[in-house]
Motif scaffolding. Structure first.
Motif, mmCIF file in Angstrom:
data_model
loop_
_atom_site.group_PDB
_atom_site.id
_atom_site.type_symbol
_atom_site.label_atom_id
_atom_site.label_comp_id
_atom_site.label_asym_id
_atom_site.label_seq_id
_atom_site.Cartn_x
_atom_site.Cartn_y
_atom_site.Cartn_z
ATOM 1 N N ASP A 236 0.809 -1.228 0.000
ATOM 2 C CA ASP A 236 0.000 0.000 0.000
ATOM 3 C C ASP A 236 0.839 1.274 0.000
ATOM 4 O O ASP A 236 0.334 2.368 -0.251
ATOM 5 C CB ASP A 236 -0.980 0.006 1.175
ATOM 6 N N GLY A 237 2.135 1.165 0.276
ATOM 7 C CA GLY A 237 3.000 2.330 0.242
ATOM 8 C C GLY A 237 2.967 3.175 1.498
ATOM 9 O O GLY A 237 3.719 4.153 1.614
ATOM 10 N N ASP A 238 2.111 2.851 2.444
ATOM 11 C CA ASP A 238 2.009 3.589 3.701
ATOM 12 C C ASP A 238 2.308 2.690 4.902
ATOM 13 O O ASP A 238 3.256 2.917 5.640
ATOM 14 C CB ASP A 238 0.613 4.201 3.848
ATOM 15 N N ASP A 239 1.480 1.681 5.093
ATOM 16 C CA ASP A 239 1.688 0.751 6.204
ATOM 17 C C ASP A 239 2.767 -0.277 5.890
ATOM 18 O O ASP A 239 3.333 -0.895 6.798
ATOM 19 C CB ASP A 239 0.381 0.037 6.543
ATOM 20 N N GLU A 240 3.057 -0.475 4.611
ATOM 21 C CA GLU A 240 4.165 -1.330 4.182
ATOM 22 C C GLU A 240 4.708 -0.782 2.875
ATOM 23 O O GLU A 240 3.950 -0.473 1.956
ATOM 24 C CB GLU A 240 3.721 -2.784 4.001
ATOM 25 N N PHE A 241 6.032 -0.667 2.802
ATOM 26 C CA PHE A 241 6.656 -0.155 1.584
ATOM 27 C C PHE A 241 8.096 -0.647 1.511
ATOM 28 O O PHE A 241 8.701 -1.007 2.526
ATOM 29 C CB PHE A 241 6.613 1.378 1.541
ATOM 30 N N VAL A 242 8.634 -0.667 0.309
ATOM 31 C CA VAL A 242 10.011 -1.120 0.104
ATOM 32 C C VAL A 242 10.974 -0.090 0.672
ATOM 33 O O VAL A 242 10.790 1.120 0.521
ATOM 34 C CB VAL A 242 10.288 -1.347 -1.396
ATOM 35 N N ILE A 243 12.020 -0.586 1.340
ATOM 36 C CA ILE A 243 13.002 0.300 1.962
ATOM 37 C C ILE A 243 14.414 0.105 1.416
ATOM 38 O O ILE A 243 15.264 0.983 1.541
ATOM 39 C CB ILE A 243 12.985 0.119 3.497
ATOM 40 N N TYR A 244 14.683 -1.031 0.741
ATOM 41 C CA TYR A 244 16.043 -1.311 0.266
ATOM 42 C C TYR A 244 15.977 -2.451 -0.736
ATOM 43 O O TYR A 244 15.116 -3.339 -0.638
ATOM 44 C CB TYR A 244 16.920 -1.713 1.447
ATOM 45 N N LEU A 245 16.922 -2.431 -1.693
ATOM 46 C CA LEU A 245 17.044 -3.498 -2.681
ATOM 47 C C LEU A 245 18.491 -3.972 -2.727
ATOM 48 O O LEU A 245 19.413 -3.252 -2.353
ATOM 49 C CB LEU A 245 16.667 -3.010 -4.089
ATOM 50 N N ALA A 246 18.681 -5.172 -3.250
ATOM 51 C CA ALA A 246 20.036 -5.662 -3.512
ATOM 52 C C ALA A 246 19.978 -6.702 -4.620
ATOM 53 O O ALA A 246 19.085 -7.561 -4.634
ATOM 54 C CB ALA A 246 20.665 -6.266 -2.254
ATOM 55 N N ALA A 247 20.901 -6.610 -5.548
ATOM 56 C CA ALA A 247 21.028 -7.583 -6.626
ATOM 57 C C ALA A 247 22.077 -8.611 -6.241
ATOM 58 O O ALA A 247 23.098 -8.281 -5.630
ATOM 59 C CB ALA A 247 21.427 -6.876 -7.918
ATOM 60 N N VAL A 248 21.839 -9.866 -6.619
ATOM 61 C CA VAL A 248 22.777 -10.960 -6.306
ATOM 62 C C VAL A 248 22.921 -11.850 -7.518
ATOM 63 O O VAL A 248 21.945 -12.165 -8.210
ATOM 64 C CB VAL A 248 22.263 -11.820 -5.121
ATOM 65 N N GLY A 249 24.153 -12.250 -7.803
ATOM 66 C CA GLY A 249 24.404 -13.188 -8.889
ATOM 67 C C GLY A 249 25.791 -13.783 -8.764
ATOM 68 O O GLY A 249 26.611 -13.326 -7.954
ATOM 69 N N LYS A 250 26.051 -14.798 -9.570
ATOM 70 C CA LYS A 250 27.397 -15.377 -9.601
ATOM 71 C C LYS A 250 28.377 -14.361 -10.181
ATOM 72 O O LYS A 250 28.066 -13.660 -11.141
ATOM 73 C CB LYS A 250 27.394 -16.654 -10.441
ATOM 74 N N LYS A 251 29.553 -14.294 -9.632
ATOM 75 C CA LYS A 251 30.533 -13.316 -10.092
ATOM 76 C C LYS A 251 31.041 -13.665 -11.488
ATOM 77 O O LYS A 251 31.244 -14.842 -11.816
ATOM 78 C CB LYS A 251 31.726 -13.267 -9.125
ATOM 79 N N LYS A 252 31.241 -12.622 -12.263
ATOM 80 C CA LYS A 252 31.815 -12.778 -13.596
ATOM 81 C C LYS A 252 33.320 -12.835 -13.473
ATOM 82 O O LYS A 252 33.930 -11.970 -12.838
ATOM 83 C CB LYS A 252 31.388 -11.607 -14.482
ATOM 84 N N GLU A 253 33.907 -13.851 -14.050
ATOM 85 C CA GLU A 253 35.382 -14.013 -13.955
ATOM 86 C C GLU A 253 36.082 -12.902 -14.745
ATOM 87 O O GLU A 253 35.642 -12.528 -15.809
ATOM 88 C CB GLU A 253 35.791 -15.392 -14.489
#
Length: 253
Positions: A236-253
């Protein structure tokens, strides 16, 4: 300088202010639940049990020393075992104390645990790409829905990345943490908000170190479209909302 003052004060210890506040907890207001309900008929994925053998770098010194924000990823899927480990490392429940409070793998002010973990899964073995939510008490994944053109959607919500544009959609999975502030406000009133920001930092750092321990890479994302991602996750953007993101993947050599 005046426009900085209010926010600088927010960064300082606010214990004196808190001492003069009668919180909802003190007023006898029932404590909010520490988890988000879900339909029991939902599509649920059993996560593999977390075990030490998943870890490839056992030396914590090396994990701390080698940790970097990773924006280039190999074209290699993550395993469900690896994802299970990362979820456990960031919000997993290790037990309960005598007061009945959950003991998790990350510290949290007053054990209020205001966060929910959502995932945009792009490339995890055996899991259809789409949007999911982690159920920490059950250590399971709840499938929310398949997201068409998921890479384009991730681009839309993570625009204007200053170093490597459009890197997020090349990750295997995007962690999106929401907060339900009242879980903390009930106990700490207006002083909760600083604590919430501190606590989400603990969560993301655990993701960095846990990813490094399995030779994967993480990059935290603080630039995102608030309205679009909240809508995508049906918040709903008020009582619950996103506060942080993070991307994850295998490292590129």
């Amino acid at each position: 300088m005046k426009r900085y003052e209010e926010h600088r004060n927010f960064l300082k210890s606010n214990f004196d202010e808190f001492k003069n506040i009668k919180t909802d907890k003190m007023k006898g207001v029932p404590q909010p639940t520490g988890f988000k309900n879900y339909d029991l008929s939902s599509d649920i994925i059993e996560l593999p049990k977390v075990h030490k053998e998943i870890v490839k770098k056992l030396n914590i010194y090396d994990c701390i020393n080698d940790r970097r924000s990773t924006r280039f990823y190999a074209e290699e899927s993550m395993s469900l075992e690896e994802l299970s480990y990362l979820l456990w490392a960031t919000q997993g429940i290790a037990g309960n104390n005598k007061a009945g409070l959950t003991l998790r793998t990350v510290p949290c002010s007053g054990a209020t645990h205001s966060f929910e973990t959502y995932l945009f899964i792009l490339s995890v073995e055996g899991v259809q790409s789409g949007v999911y939510r982690y159920l920490p008490f059950e250590h399971k994944l709840l499938s929310m829905y398949k997201l068409d053109e998921i890479g384009n959607k991730i681009d839309e919500i993570t625009l204007d990345q200053p170093f490597v544009p459009n890197f997020a959609k090349k990750a295997a999975v995007i962690f999106a943490w929401s907060t339900t502030p009242y879980r903390s406000e009930w106990k700490f009133d207006v002083t909760a908000h600083k604590k919430i920001l501190i606590d989400i930092g603990h969560v993301c750092q655990n993701l960095y170190l846990a990813s490094e321990s399995i030779k994967a890479g993480t990059c935290a994302i603080g630039i995102y479209d608030q309205k679009k991602i909240d809508e995508l996750l049906e918040l709903d953007g008020d009582d619950e909302f996103v506060i942080y993101l993070a991307a994850v993947g295998k490292k590129k050599e």
